[in-house]
Design a protein around this motif. Structure first.
Motif, mmCIF file in Angstrom:
data_model
loop_
_atom_site.group_PDB
_atom_site.id
_atom_site.type_symbol
_atom_site.label_atom_id
_atom_site.label_comp_id
_atom_site.label_asym_id
_atom_site.label_seq_id
_atom_site.Cartn_x
_atom_site.Cartn_y
_atom_site.Cartn_z
ATOM 1 N N ALA A 147 0.845 -1.200 0.000
ATOM 2 C CA ALA A 147 0.000 0.000 0.000
ATOM 3 C C ALA A 147 0.883 1.255 0.000
ATOM 4 N N GLN A 148 1.940 1.197 0.798
ATOM 5 C CA GLN A 148 2.879 2.333 0.870
ATOM 6 C C GLN A 148 3.541 2.565 -0.487
ATOM 7 N N ALA A 149 3.770 1.478 -1.215
ATOM 8 C CA ALA A 149 4.419 1.574 -2.527
ATOM 9 C C ALA A 149 3.463 2.062 -3.613
ATOM 10 N N GLY A 150 2.167 2.146 -3.276
ATOM 11 C CA GLY A 150 1.212 2.699 -4.237
ATOM 12 C C GLY A 150 0.405 1.677 -5.006
ATOM 13 N N LEU A 151 0.454 0.405 -4.606
ATOM 14 C CA LEU A 151 -0.377 -0.603 -5.278
ATOM 15 C C LEU A 151 -1.845 -0.396 -4.889
ATOM 16 N N ASP A 152 -2.766 -0.700 -5.808
ATOM 17 C CA ASP A 152 -4.187 -0.519 -5.484
ATOM 18 C C ASP A 152 -4.681 -1.690 -4.627
ATOM 19 N N ASP A 153 -5.933 -1.593 -4.158
ATOM 20 C CA ASP A 153 -6.462 -2.575 -3.201
ATOM 21 C C ASP A 153 -6.413 -4.006 -3.739
ATOM 22 N N THR A 154 -6.745 -4.166 -5.014
ATOM 23 C CA THR A 154 -6.741 -5.506 -5.598
ATOM 24 C C THR A 154 -5.324 -6.066 -5.629
ATOM 25 N N ALA A 155 -4.371 -5.227 -6.029
ATOM 26 C CA ALA A 155 -2.974 -5.683 -6.091
ATOM 27 C C ALA A 155 -2.433 -5.980 -4.689
ATOM 28 N N VAL A 156 -2.861 -5.188 -3.711
ATOM 29 C CA VAL A 156 -2.438 -5.449 -2.320
ATOM 30 C C VAL A 156 -2.962 -6.813 -1.869
ATOM 31 N N PHE A 157 -4.219 -7.115 -2.219
ATOM 32 C CA PHE A 157 -4.792 -8.429 -1.882
ATOM 33 C C PHE A 157 -3.990 -9.540 -2.561
ATOM 34 N N HIS A 158 -3.612 -9.345 -3.807
ATOM 35 C CA HIS A 158 -2.824 -10.358 -4.534
ATOM 36 C C HIS A 158 -1.487 -10.608 -3.845
ATOM 37 N N VAL A 159 -0.853 -9.524 -3.431
ATOM 38 C CA VAL A 159 0.442 -9.620 -2.749
ATOM 39 C C VAL A 159 0.285 -10.380 -1.425
ATOM 40 N N GLU A 160 -0.783 -10.057 -0.712
ATOM 41 C CA GLU A 160 -1.040 -10.693 0.587
ATOM 42 C C GLU A 160 -1.240 -12.202 0.416
ATOM 43 N N LEU A 161 -2.054 -12.575 -0.572
ATOM 44 C CA LEU A 161 -2.335 -14.006 -0.783
ATOM 45 C C LEU A 161 -1.080 -14.747 -1.256
ATOM 46 N N ALA A 162 -0.309 -14.122 -2.134
ATOM 47 C CA ALA A 162 0.932 -14.762 -2.621
ATOM 48 C C ALA A 162 1.910 -14.973 -1.467
ATOM 49 N N CYS A 163 1.996 -13.987 -0.570
ATOM 50 C CA CYS A 163 2.887 -14.108 0.585
ATOM 51 C C CYS A 163 2.415 -15.223 1.514
ATOM 52 N N ASP A 164 1.114 -15.305 1.713
ATOM 53 C CA ASP A 164 0.515 -16.370 2.535
ATOM 54 C C ASP A 164 0.910 -17.737 1.979
ATOM 55 N N GLU A 165 0.721 -17.913 0.668
ATOM 56 C CA GLU A 165 1.021 -19.215 0.049
ATOM 57 C C GLU A 165 2.522 -19.533 0.124
ATOM 58 N N ALA A 166 3.338 -18.510 -0.050
ATOM 59 C CA ALA A 166 4.791 -18.723 0.005
ATOM 60 C C ALA A 166 5.220 -19.168 1.401
ATOM 61 N N CYS A 167 4.722 -18.483 2.426
ATOM 62 C CA CYS A 167 5.100 -18.834 3.811
ATOM 63 C C CYS A 167 4.552 -20.222 4.183
ATOM 64 N N THR A 168 3.340 -20.522 3.725
ATOM 65 C CA THR A 168 2.761 -21.846 3.983
ATOM 66 C C THR A 168 3.638 -22.931 3.358
ATOM 67 N N ASN A 169 4.094 -22.694 2.139
ATOM 68 C CA ASN A 169 4.968 -23.661 1.458
ATOM 69 C C ASN A 169 6.287 -23.857 2.198
ATOM 70 N N VAL A 170 6.827 -22.762 2.738
ATOM 71 C CA VAL A 170 8.081 -22.868 3.497
ATOM 72 C C VAL A 170 7.887 -23.821 4.677
ATOM 73 N N ILE A 171 6.791 -23.609 5.428
ATOM 74 C CA ILE A 171 6.552 -24.450 6.616
ATOM 75 C C ILE A 171 6.267 -25.896 6.196
ATOM 76 N N GLU A 172 5.410 -26.056 5.167
ATOM 77 C CA GLU A 172 4.992 -27.411 4.767
ATOM 78 C C GLU A 172 6.107 -28.189 4.074
ATOM 79 N N HIS A 173 6.844 -27.522 3.193
ATOM 80 C CA HIS A 173 7.791 -28.254 2.329
ATOM 81 C C HIS A 173 9.255 -28.055 2.714
ATOM 82 N N ALA A 174 9.666 -26.796 2.952
ATOM 83 C CA ALA A 174 11.089 -26.567 3.248
ATOM 84 C C ALA A 174 11.417 -27.035 4.669
ATOM 85 N N TYR A 175 10.586 -26.643 5.639
ATOM 86 C CA TYR A 175 10.835 -27.050 7.029
ATOM 87 C C TYR A 175 10.133 -28.364 7.378
ATOM 88 N N GLY A 176 9.032 -28.655 6.709
ATOM 89 C CA GLY A 176 8.332 -29.928 6.938
ATOM 90 C C GLY A 176 7.430 -29.930 8.161
#
Lengths: 115, 140
Positions: B26-55
């Motif tokens: 939001a600080q970088a100027g992305l609109d609400d939809t793009a902020v939601f996309h970023v949030e969901l992508a980050c969620d999936e990335a962190c979930t993958n780290v816990i599930e697959h990289a760390y197990g």
């Protein structure tokens, strides 16, 4: 996140899920859906009108329940998705897997029609 | 412009990571939809780290940072877990899910699919000190 369950007419059960359907909250919904399916309640309407967010874990939970219900000649219908949730379902094509209705009333009508 | 956050690899801390990158977006100027996309992508990335990289949960930390580079919002996510190739996880096909021939939800695969759909660029690097994922969203 809060989960509420309610019996509707004709052995149809309503499950309301509020808040975020993410990795830490989805297990609550999963437990509720599995309990109903274990008890032989195979036609479930999941009202997501108060759900603000869903990730792949939330989708996985709903697909698991849908698959179990289908195996028992039942169904899991969804209703009340906001634009964000609708976008997520459409993005992965799961809007073609689930019956998604705008309102609870529409979902109930669809269940009655299907009987 | 940028910031860094380190969280323990736990599911109940992912929301904090999502809020961190969403605030940056939001600080970088992305609109609400793009902020939601970023949030969901980050969620999936962190979930993958816990599930697959760390197990599992509580095995290691996740370091997230964001910065703005030439009109692009760039998120870097680093972990010290085992390397895994996200491209090897099959993406579920809706028709196969509907007719019961897909392994989903047992196998999963949606998280990577989400990241690729939601972000303009997704890059993985596997090195001796762990995995680094770079997610890029163009600021329009």
């Amino acid at each position: 996140m809060a989960i509420q369950q309610e019996s509707l007419h004709g052995d149809v059960w309503l499950v309301r899920a509020d808040g975020r359907l993410d990795q830490s909250q989805t297990p609550l919904l999963e437990t509720a859906l599995n309990q109903l399916l274990d008890d032989g309640r195979t036609v479930l309407i999941v009202d997501l009108s108060q759900a603000s967010y869903i990730n792949s874990g939330g989708l996985r939970c709903l697909v698991s329940a849908w698959r179990r219900a289908k195996q028992q000649d039942g169904d899991v219908l969804l209703c009340g998705l906001n634009d964000r949730l609708q976008e997520v379902f459409t993005m992965v094509g799961f809007d073609k897997v689930f019956q998604i209705h705008p309102t609870l009333i529409a979902a109930q009508r669809a269940v009655k029609k299907g009987k | 412009m940028g910031d860094t956050l380190i969280i323990p690899g736990r599911y109940d801390r992912i929301q904090q990571a999502c809020q961190f990158v969403a605030a940056g977006a939001a600080q970088a100027g992305l609109d609400d939809t793009a902020v939601f996309h970023v949030e969901l992508a980050c969620d999936e990335a962190c979930t993958n780290v816990i599930e697959h990289a760390y197990g599992a949960e509580d095995v290691g930390q996740i370091r997230l940072s964001w910065e703005v580079q030439a009109g692009r919002f760039v998120i870097t996510i680093h972990d010290n877990g085992r390397s895994f190739d996200p491209d090897e996880v099959p993406v579920p096909i809706p028709e196969d899910v509907a007719n019961g021939t897909s392994d989903f939800p047992r196998v999963g695969g949606l998280g990577v699919h989400f990241m690729r759909k939601l972000m303009d660029e997704v890059r993985y690097q596997f090195e001796d000190d762990g995995n680094t994922l770079v997610l890029v969203k163009v600021i329009e």
